[in-house]
Design a protein around this motif. Sequence first.
Motif, mmCIF file in Angstrom:
data_model
loop_
_atom_site.group_PDB
_atom_site.id
_atom_site.type_symbol
_atom_site.label_atom_id
_atom_site.label_comp_id
_atom_site.label_asym_id
_atom_site.label_seq_id
_atom_site.Cartn_x
_atom_site.Cartn_y
_atom_site.Cartn_z
ATOM 1 N N LEU A 76 -3.408 7.101 -11.046
ATOM 2 C CA LEU A 76 -3.789 6.382 -9.961
ATOM 3 C C LEU A 76 -5.043 5.381 -10.370
ATOM 4 C CD1 LEU A 76 -3.751 8.886 -6.985
ATOM 5 C CD2 LEU A 76 -1.896 7.331 -7.595
ATOM 6 N N GLU A 77 -4.898 4.187 -9.536
ATOM 7 C CA GLU A 77 -6.267 3.446 -9.822
ATOM 8 C C GLU A 77 -6.855 2.960 -8.723
ATOM 9 O OE1 GLU A 77 -4.084 -0.870 -10.807
ATOM 10 O OE2 GLU A 77 -4.282 0.443 -12.557
ATOM 11 N N ARG A 78 -7.957 2.349 -8.631
ATOM 12 C CA ARG A 78 -8.644 1.961 -7.359
ATOM 13 C C ARG A 78 -8.193 0.460 -7.098
ATOM 14 N NH1 ARG A 78 -12.213 5.850 -5.786
ATOM 15 N NH2 ARG A 78 -13.146 7.197 -7.392
ATOM 16 N N LEU A 79 -8.455 -0.043 -5.852
ATOM 17 C CA LEU A 79 -8.134 -1.296 -5.701
ATOM 18 C C LEU A 79 -8.763 -2.268 -6.573
ATOM 19 C CD1 LEU A 79 -8.208 -1.206 -1.856
ATOM 20 C CD2 LEU A 79 -6.355 -1.306 -3.124
ATOM 21 N N ASN A 80 -9.869 -2.151 -7.114
ATOM 22 C CA ASN A 80 -10.617 -3.109 -8.110
ATOM 23 C C ASN A 80 -10.237 -2.912 -9.499
ATOM 24 O OD1 ASN A 80 -11.726 -0.488 -8.971
ATOM 25 N ND2 ASN A 80 -13.700 -1.169 -8.632
ATOM 26 N N GLY A 81 -8.942 -1.953 -9.792
ATOM 27 C CA GLY A 81 -8.334 -1.854 -11.057
ATOM 28 C C GLY A 81 -8.773 -0.624 -11.785
ATOM 29 N N CYS A 82 -9.944 0.112 -11.531
ATOM 30 C CA CYS A 82 -10.482 1.099 -12.358
ATOM 31 C C CYS A 82 -9.564 2.184 -12.322
ATOM 32 C CB CYS A 82 -11.972 1.487 -11.910
ATOM 33 S SG CYS A 82 -13.154 0.178 -12.302
ATOM 34 N N LYS A 83 -9.267 2.899 -13.169
ATOM 35 C CA LYS A 83 -8.325 3.875 -13.246
ATOM 36 C C LYS A 83 -8.964 5.270 -12.902
ATOM 37 C CE LYS A 83 -4.523 2.496 -16.169
ATOM 38 N NZ LYS A 83 -3.482 2.850 -16.980
ATOM 39 N N ILE A 84 -8.538 6.186 -12.238
ATOM 40 C CA ILE A 84 -8.919 7.448 -11.923
ATOM 41 C C ILE A 84 -8.634 8.425 -12.947
ATOM 42 C CG2 ILE A 84 -8.748 9.286 -9.975
ATOM 43 C CD1 ILE A 84 -8.251 7.196 -8.102
ATOM 44 N N PRO A 85 -9.501 9.294 -13.468
ATOM 45 C CA PRO A 85 -9.290 9.846 -14.848
ATOM 46 C C PRO A 85 -8.275 10.943 -14.586
ATOM 47 C CG PRO A 85 -11.606 10.293 -13.633
ATOM 48 C CD PRO A 85 -10.960 9.384 -13.005
ATOM 49 N N LYS A 86 -7.941 11.452 -13.530
ATOM 50 C CA LYS A 86 -6.963 12.772 -13.651
ATOM 51 C C LYS A 86 -5.617 12.188 -12.732
ATOM 52 C CE LYS A 86 -7.230 16.127 -9.984
ATOM 53 N NZ LYS A 86 -7.929 17.012 -9.384
ATOM 54 N N SER A 87 -4.562 12.626 -13.291
ATOM 55 C CA SER A 87 -3.380 12.379 -12.800
ATOM 56 C C SER A 87 -3.067 13.269 -11.432
ATOM 57 C CB SER A 87 -2.142 12.615 -13.604
ATOM 58 O OG SER A 87 -1.975 14.039 -14.173
ATOM 59 N N TRP A 88 -2.283 12.519 -10.460
ATOM 60 C CA TRP A 88 -1.924 13.532 -9.261
ATOM 61 C C TRP A 88 -0.411 13.763 -9.180
ATOM 62 C CZ3 TRP A 88 -5.760 14.646 -5.865
ATOM 63 C CH2 TRP A 88 -6.815 14.265 -5.992
ATOM 64 N N ASN A 89 -0.269 15.034 -8.591
ATOM 65 C CA ASN A 89 1.245 15.381 -8.535
ATOM 66 C C ASN A 89 1.778 14.541 -6.991
ATOM 67 O OD1 ASN A 89 3.450 16.778 -7.494
ATOM 68 N ND2 ASN A 89 3.091 18.415 -8.795
ATOM 69 N N ALA A 90 2.829 14.223 -7.090
ATOM 70 C CA ALA A 90 3.485 13.466 -5.991
ATOM 71 C C ALA A 90 3.281 14.372 -4.673
ATOM 72 C CB ALA A 90 4.759 13.154 -6.332
ATOM 73 N N ALA A 91 3.422 15.649 -4.842
ATOM 74 C CA ALA A 91 3.282 16.626 -3.556
ATOM 75 C C ALA A 91 1.855 16.595 -2.803
ATOM 76 C CB ALA A 91 3.569 18.008 -3.718
ATOM 77 N N ASN A 92 0.795 15.949 -3.504
ATOM 78 C CA ASN A 92 -0.274 15.937 -3.287
ATOM 79 C C ASN A 92 -0.698 14.556 -2.748
ATOM 80 O OD1 ASN A 92 -1.092 18.624 -3.643
ATOM 81 N ND2 ASN A 92 -1.713 18.067 -5.844
ATOM 82 N N LEU A 93 0.126 13.484 -2.744
ATOM 83 C CA LEU A 93 0.027 12.109 -2.262
ATOM 84 C C LEU A 93 0.483 12.034 -0.972
ATOM 85 C CD1 LEU A 93 0.631 10.400 -5.720
ATOM 86 C CD2 LEU A 93 -1.590 11.030 -5.048
ATOM 87 N N ARG A 94 -0.228 11.032 -0.366
ATOM 88 C CA ARG A 94 0.323 10.573 1.152
ATOM 89 C C ARG A 94 0.479 9.002 0.934
ATOM 90 N NH1 ARG A 94 1.604 14.934 0.953
ATOM 91 N NH2 ARG A 94 0.670 16.762 2.082
ATOM 92 N N ARG A 95 1.250 8.548 1.812
ATOM 93 C CA ARG A 95 1.228 6.958 1.835
ATOM 94 C C ARG A 95 -0.051 6.575 2.632
ATOM 95 N NH1 ARG A 95 6.323 4.424 1.210
ATOM 96 N NH2 ARG A 95 7.883 5.822 0.653
#
Length: 99
Positions: A77-96
């Motif tokens: 994932l990355e923030r709206l300003n383009g900075c990447k979030i350091p850890k990856s996320w499983n799709a089961a933990n994500l919401r629209r």
Amino acid sequence: MVLSDNSSIFPLEIGEPSPRLLLGPEDATAERNLIDEVRTEAHLAELALKQRMSVRYNEGMVKRHFEVDLGKGAYELERLNGCKIPKSWNAANLRRFYP
């Protein structure tokens, strides 16, 4: 309605009598055939119920399509300003998210 002590109520058989009553207790082969038939009908009813439950459950599932090279449903994932979030996320933990 009040019944006197010496009166009885007898249940009436409605419709056709059961095959067991028609054949009598002596016919063991016919009894086994009836048991197999009832067992088969119960099995078919169980399969139909499981299929209906499966269809009902799958109607509520959200279909996900993953891109190539993301592993087993992991997103970086990355923030709206383009900075990447350091850890990856499983799709089961994500919401629209709808801004």
